[in-house]
Design a protein around this motif. Structure first.
Motif, PDB file in Angstrom:
ATOM      1  N   THR A 224       0.864  -1.487  -0.044  1.00 11.95           N
ATOM      2  CA  THR A 224      -0.084  -0.219   0.040  1.00 11.95           C
ATOM      3  C   THR A 224       0.963   1.111   0.109  1.00 11.95           C
ATOM      4  O   THR A 224       0.269   2.234   0.389  1.00 11.95           O
ATOM      5  CB  THR A 224      -1.018  -0.372   1.002  1.00 11.95           C
ATOM      6  OG1 THR A 224      -0.118   0.358   2.867  1.00 11.95           O
ATOM      7  CG2 THR A 224      -1.996  -1.521   1.336  1.00 11.95           C
ATOM      8  N   GLY A 225       2.027   0.849  -0.298  1.00 16.61           N
ATOM      9  CA  GLY A 225       3.096   2.556  -0.254  1.00 16.61           C
ATOM     10  C   GLY A 225       3.871   2.580  -1.390  1.00 16.61           C
ATOM     11  O   GLY A 225       2.708   2.392  -2.231  1.00 16.61           O
ATOM     12  N   TYR A 226       4.946   2.673  -2.033  1.00 18.43           N
ATOM     13  CA  TYR A 226       6.276   2.951  -2.814  1.00 18.43           C
ATOM     14  C   TYR A 226       7.134   1.987  -2.795  1.00 18.43           C
ATOM     15  O   TYR A 226       7.913   0.883  -1.725  1.00 18.43           O
ATOM     16  CB  TYR A 226       6.634   4.178  -2.363  1.00 18.43           C
ATOM     17  CG  TYR A 226       5.881   5.287  -1.653  1.00 18.43           C
ATOM     18  CD1 TYR A 226       4.762   6.029  -2.951  1.00 18.43           C
ATOM     19  CD2 TYR A 226       5.482   5.516  -0.706  1.00 18.43           C
ATOM     20  CE1 TYR A 226       3.904   6.886  -2.257  1.00 18.43           C
ATOM     21  CE2 TYR A 226       4.225   5.913  -0.371  1.00 18.43           C
ATOM     22  CZ  TYR A 226       4.139   7.035  -1.020  1.00 18.43           C
ATOM     23  OH  TYR A 226       2.793   7.943  -1.060  1.00 18.43           O
ATOM     24  N   ALA A 227       7.013   1.596  -3.842  1.00 18.47           N
ATOM     25  CA  ALA A 227       7.957   0.544  -3.967  1.00 18.47           C
ATOM     26  C   ALA A 227      10.000   1.396  -4.560  1.00 18.47           C
ATOM     27  O   ALA A 227      10.528   0.218  -3.930  1.00 18.47           O
ATOM     28  CB  ALA A 227       8.046  -0.023  -6.082  1.00 18.47           C
ATOM     29  N   LEU A 228      10.029   2.095  -4.646  1.00 14.68           N
ATOM     30  CA  LEU A 228      11.078   3.043  -4.934  1.00 14.68           C
ATOM     31  C   LEU A 228      10.694   4.312  -4.774  1.00 14.68           C
ATOM     32  O   LEU A 228      10.205   5.225  -4.584  1.00 14.68           O
ATOM     33  CB  LEU A 228      11.735   2.673  -6.098  1.00 14.68           C
ATOM     34  CG  LEU A 228      13.264   3.303  -6.042  1.00 14.68           C
ATOM     35  CD1 LEU A 228      14.595   2.806  -4.875  1.00 14.68           C
ATOM     36  CD2 LEU A 228      13.920   3.403  -7.381  1.00 14.68           C
ATOM     37  N   ALA A 229      12.184   5.282  -3.481  1.00 15.63           N
ATOM     38  CA  ALA A 229      11.460   6.272  -3.104  1.00 15.63           C
ATOM     39  C   ALA A 229      12.687   7.069  -3.398  1.00 15.63           C
ATOM     40  O   ALA A 229      14.141   6.407  -2.881  1.00 15.63           O
ATOM     41  CB  ALA A 229      10.902   6.384  -1.561  1.00 15.63           C
ATOM     42  N   HIS A 249       1.057   0.530  -4.224  1.00 16.40           N
ATOM     43  CA  HIS A 249       0.171   1.329  -4.878  1.00 16.40           C
ATOM     44  C   HIS A 249       0.465   2.699  -5.929  1.00 16.40           C
ATOM     45  O   HIS A 249       0.485   3.444  -6.942  1.00 16.40           O
ATOM     46  CB  HIS A 249      -0.103   2.665  -3.610  1.00 16.40           C
ATOM     47  CG  HIS A 249      -0.821   3.533  -4.097  1.00 16.40           C
ATOM     48  ND1 HIS A 249      -0.725   5.211  -4.230  1.00 16.40           N
ATOM     49  CD2 HIS A 249      -2.665   3.615  -4.948  1.00 16.40           C
ATOM     50  CE1 HIS A 249      -1.632   4.829  -4.308  1.00 16.40           C
ATOM     51  NE2 HIS A 249      -2.885   5.261  -4.255  1.00 16.40           N
ATOM     52  N   THR A 250       2.101   2.855  -5.279  1.00 14.67           N
ATOM     53  CA  THR A 250       3.039   4.272  -6.403  1.00 14.67           C
ATOM     54  C   THR A 250       4.027   2.985  -6.178  1.00 14.67           C
ATOM     55  O   THR A 250       4.544   2.443  -5.954  1.00 14.67           O
ATOM     56  CB  THR A 250       2.794   5.128  -5.796  1.00 14.67           C
ATOM     57  OG1 THR A 250       2.303   5.789  -5.207  1.00 14.67           O
ATOM     58  CG2 THR A 250       3.740   5.643  -6.421  1.00 14.67           C
ATOM     59  N   CYS A 251       4.766   2.836  -7.721  1.00 16.55           N
ATOM     60  CA  CYS A 251       5.816   2.552  -8.318  1.00 16.55           C
ATOM     61  C   CYS A 251       7.073   3.350  -7.881  1.00 16.55           C
ATOM     62  O   CYS A 251       8.219   3.201  -6.936  1.00 16.55           O
ATOM     63  CB  CYS A 251       6.328   2.747  -9.839  1.00 16.55           C
ATOM     64  SG  CYS A 251       5.140   1.267 -10.007  1.00 16.55           S
ATOM     65  N   LEU A 252       7.332   4.799  -7.808  1.00 18.50           N
ATOM     66  CA  LEU A 252       8.358   5.575  -7.624  1.00 18.50           C
ATOM     67  C   LEU A 252       7.659   6.950  -6.749  1.00 18.50           C
ATOM     68  O   LEU A 252       6.981   7.606  -7.331  1.00 18.50           O
ATOM     69  CB  LEU A 252       8.854   5.979  -8.727  1.00 18.50           C
ATOM     70  CG  LEU A 252       9.422   6.666  -9.353  1.00 18.50           C
ATOM     71  CD1 LEU A 252      11.530   5.714  -8.458  1.00 18.50           C
ATOM     72  CD2 LEU A 252      10.693   7.331 -10.536  1.00 18.50           C
ATOM     73  N   ARG A 253       8.909   6.949  -5.960  1.00 16.07           N
ATOM     74  CA  ARG A 253       8.300   8.292  -4.736  1.00 16.07           C
ATOM     75  C   ARG A 253       9.120   9.010  -5.023  1.00 16.07           C
ATOM     76  O   ARG A 253      10.292   8.801  -4.295  1.00 16.07           O
ATOM     77  CB  ARG A 253       7.504   8.047  -3.938  1.00 16.07           C
ATOM     78  CG  ARG A 253       7.014   8.655  -2.525  1.00 16.07           C
ATOM     79  CD  ARG A 253       7.133   8.554  -1.570  1.00 16.07           C
ATOM     80  NE  ARG A 253       6.518   9.847  -0.573  1.00 16.07           N
ATOM     81  CZ  ARG A 253       6.189   9.340   0.332  1.00 16.07           C
ATOM     82  NH1 ARG A 253       6.415   8.892   1.234  1.00 16.07           N
ATOM     83  NH2 ARG A 253       4.854  10.475   0.837  1.00 16.07           N
TER      84      ARG A 253
END
Length: 304
Positions: A224-229, A249-253
């Motif tokens: 439910t978060g980010y794959a890579l930040a 939920h999101t791939c890149l932050r």
């Protein structure tokens, strides 16, 4: 009974003389197959984790104090508190952790990372610097942490890890907490890393906090978060190679206002939101053409 035993011993000796190659081969097979033959003690050239009665921290401490590589043969090593590898005493020569498919099971730890790799003694004004940490072979780390499962360096950037190598690190954090994450790379420079980090929660699969002129391969996800930040510190001149970013939920932050010149080569994206970023943070990454999967619905979500 004693005479019979002596006669058998004498017979074996004669056999050994007649066929020494066969006896030597059988002896080597026995030594290889049995973990009871693990070489233990201060005269061993390596520290074998099997010699420490399920106390992996003791094995780490002995390897560090004696300046020997630590070997984790295949098997499961359960820990009930964070495993701390602080190699400041060998800042100029590094530390080698050799895993032969070992699993570090830190799932009983809920409020801290399972593994912490540190270089103590620094400050914000004068960070400590350690060189040449090397994780060799395939190492699995299982966790159920409310935060990161594995951290390299301190989050205040007081220790710099230079010229490190992570061969094949596989991290699974089974916590579904809102901040549950995989791997946090704090102050890391000139590194080569293959990391697969998956989290069941809402944090980051892999976070680059302050990573510079390094190469990263592998995969990241956080359900439910980010794959890579890329966030917080000065991350620049990194090559992110063929990263598999999905099941999140999101791939890149992209949040760091200080990050720039990071190249994303041939990534695979498959998340409902491809990128979440601030406008300044969006400068952190440039990339070649990647591939997107069918899960992608929103290309960019702006946070400002």
């Amino acid at each position: 009974m004693q005479q019979k035993h002596r006669r058998c011993g004498s017979t074996r000796a004669v056999s050994a003389i007649r066929n020494p190659a066969a006896v030597l081969a059988a002896l080597l097979v026995g030594l290889t197959a049995s973990p009871s033959h693990a070489e233990c003690g201060s005269l061993a050239t390596e520290v074998d984790a099997r010699c420490y009665s399920d106390n992996l921290q003791a094995a780490v401490d002995d390897a560090l104090s004696s300046d020997r590589p630590l070997v984790l043969p295949r098997g499961t090593y359960r820990i009930s508190r964070p495993l701390v590898i602080d190699y400041a005493a060998h800042a100029g020569t590094g530390f080698e952790l050799i895993s032969r498919g070992a699993i570090i099971d830190g799932t009983s730890i809920s409020d801290a990372p399972a593994v912490k790799i540190l270089c103590s003694g620094g400050s914000r004004a004068a960070p400590s610097g350690c060189f040449y940490f090397h994780q060799e072979g395939t190492l699995f780390v299982n966790a159920r942490s409310s935060g990161y499962a594995v951290v390299i360096g301190k989050s205040d950037f007081t220790d710099a890890h230079n010229s490190i190598r992570i061969d094949h690190l596989i991290v699974n954090n089974n916590s579904s907490g809102s901040e549950a994450s995989g791997v946090q790379l704090n102050y890391v420079l000139n590194a080569e890393m293959f990391i697969v980090a998956d989290a069941a929660g809402g944090g980051n699969g892999i976070a680059l906090e302050q990573v510079q002129f390094s190469v990263l391969h592998g995969a990241g996800s956080a359900a439910t978060g980010y794959a890579l930040a890329v966030e917080n510190g000065y991350s620049f001149s990194n090559a992110l190679m063929s990263m598999d970013l999905e099941e999140s939920h999101t791939c890149l932050r992209l949040l760091s206002v200080h990050a720039h010149s990071n190249s994303l080569h041939a990534p695979y994206f498959n998340c409902p939101v491809l990128v979440e970023a601030t406008h300044q943070g969006s400068n952190a990454v440039t990339g070649t053409d990647g591939t997107t999967g069918s899960a992608v619905v929103t290309p960019v979500t702006w946070l400002d």
